[in-house]
Enzyme design. Structure first.
Site, PDB file in Angstrom:
ATOM      1  N   TYR A 160     -39.194 -42.990  -3.970  1.00 12.42           N
ATOM      2  CA  TYR A 160     -38.758 -42.452  -5.163  1.00 12.42           C
ATOM      3  C   TYR A 160     -37.398 -41.811  -5.439  1.00 12.42           C
ATOM      4  CZ  TYR A 160     -39.277 -39.636  -9.657  1.00 12.42           C
ATOM      5  OH  TYR A 160     -39.350 -39.282 -10.704  1.00 12.42           O
ATOM      6  N   LYS A 164     -34.427 -43.754  -7.631  1.00 10.71           N
ATOM      7  CA  LYS A 164     -33.801 -42.972  -8.628  1.00 10.71           C
ATOM      8  C   LYS A 164     -32.354 -42.873  -8.435  1.00 10.71           C
ATOM      9  CE  LYS A 164     -37.631 -42.340 -11.178  1.00 10.71           C
ATOM     10  NZ  LYS A 164     -37.846 -43.026 -12.726  1.00 10.71           N
TER      11      LYS A 164
END
Length: 256
Positions: A160, A164
């Site tokens: 994640y 991002k």
């Protein structure tokens, strides 16, 4: 059904393609675009949910089933959007994979690839097909929805955090490439937001806010409408001199 004339509003007449539009932040962005006078192409891998959203929003919205990891699916969706509204002025890449906990040791490669494919490669694919249509429409704005964890790391979330952070820098690189085409490209990094994704780890949003709120300077988590307002700003003429930047809508989380 005739499309109402809302040319006097901030996004008047602008057509915005939104991935991951079926719920939460994506749905809030679609609603905000229309409230600001725009048109929303609501694209999602969940056809029933996105169809229900478009039915709620009326003639200013178009529902499309779309897999952001599949170039053919995205090409078809972009073409359908352009055929329907005859232009594409904006792209919001909001599609996200289910966030899976794990370090590099215990996260398997399939889980890693799912996060990267939907979040980062999905942004690449969506932009690949949106940019030519935006050029033909006279320019526009792209917003990649990243996260505060694109700036600061959190434990057991390597995929994640990496995905991002990649979005933040992808927006900068695209801004360099397409400024001459009249296209602004920015990322938008929310803090914790009151959505159903939090219910994977907390029994209810009240408990999530109690636990996560103190990590934000404002002492609470965000509502989807607050993130939608930030996205609408980046899409609008009010941000006409803003490109290649990341807007942290994180309640001060990354400041600590």
């Amino acid at each position: 059904m005739a499309i109402p004339d809302q040319s006097g509003k901030r996004l008047g007449g602008k057509v915005v393609f939104i991935t991951g539009a079926a719920s939460a932040i994506g749905a809030a962005i679609a609603r905000r675009c229309i409230a600001e006078g725009g048109r929303a192409i609501c694209a999602d891998a969940s056809p029933d949910s996105v169809a229900n959203l478009a039915a709620e929003l009326g003639s200013c919205a178009l529902a499309l089933e779309c897999d952001v990891t599949d170039q053919r699916s995205m090409a078809r969706s972009m073409s359908a959007a352009f055929d329907h509204f005859e232009r594409v002025d904006g792209l919001v890449h909001n599609a996200a994979a289910p966030s899976l906990d794990g370090t590099v040791v215990d996260l398997d490669e399939e889980q890693w690839r799912l996060e990267i494919d939907v979040t980062l490669t999905g942004a690449f694919i969506a932009s690949k097909f949106a940019v030519p249509l935006m050029i033909s429409s006279g320019g526009g704005s792209i917003v990649l929805v990243a996260s505060q964890f694109g700036h600061v790391a959190t434990g057991k979330a390597v995929a994640y955090c990496a995905a991002k952070a990649g979005l933040v820098h992808l927006a900068k690189a695209m801004a360099v490439d397409h400024a001459g085409d009249g296209i602004r490209v920015n990322s938008l990094s929310p803090g914790a937001v009151a959505t159903s994704r939090l219910l994977q780890r907390w029994p209810d949003l009240e408990t999530a806010n109690k636990d996560l709120g103190p990590a934000h300077l404002l002492g609470r988590i965000a509502q989807p409408d607050e993130i939608a307002a930030a996205a609408a700003f980046l899409l609008s003429p009010d941000a006409s001199f803003v490109t290649g930047t990341d807007l942290l809508a994180d309640g001060g989380f990354a400041t600590r």
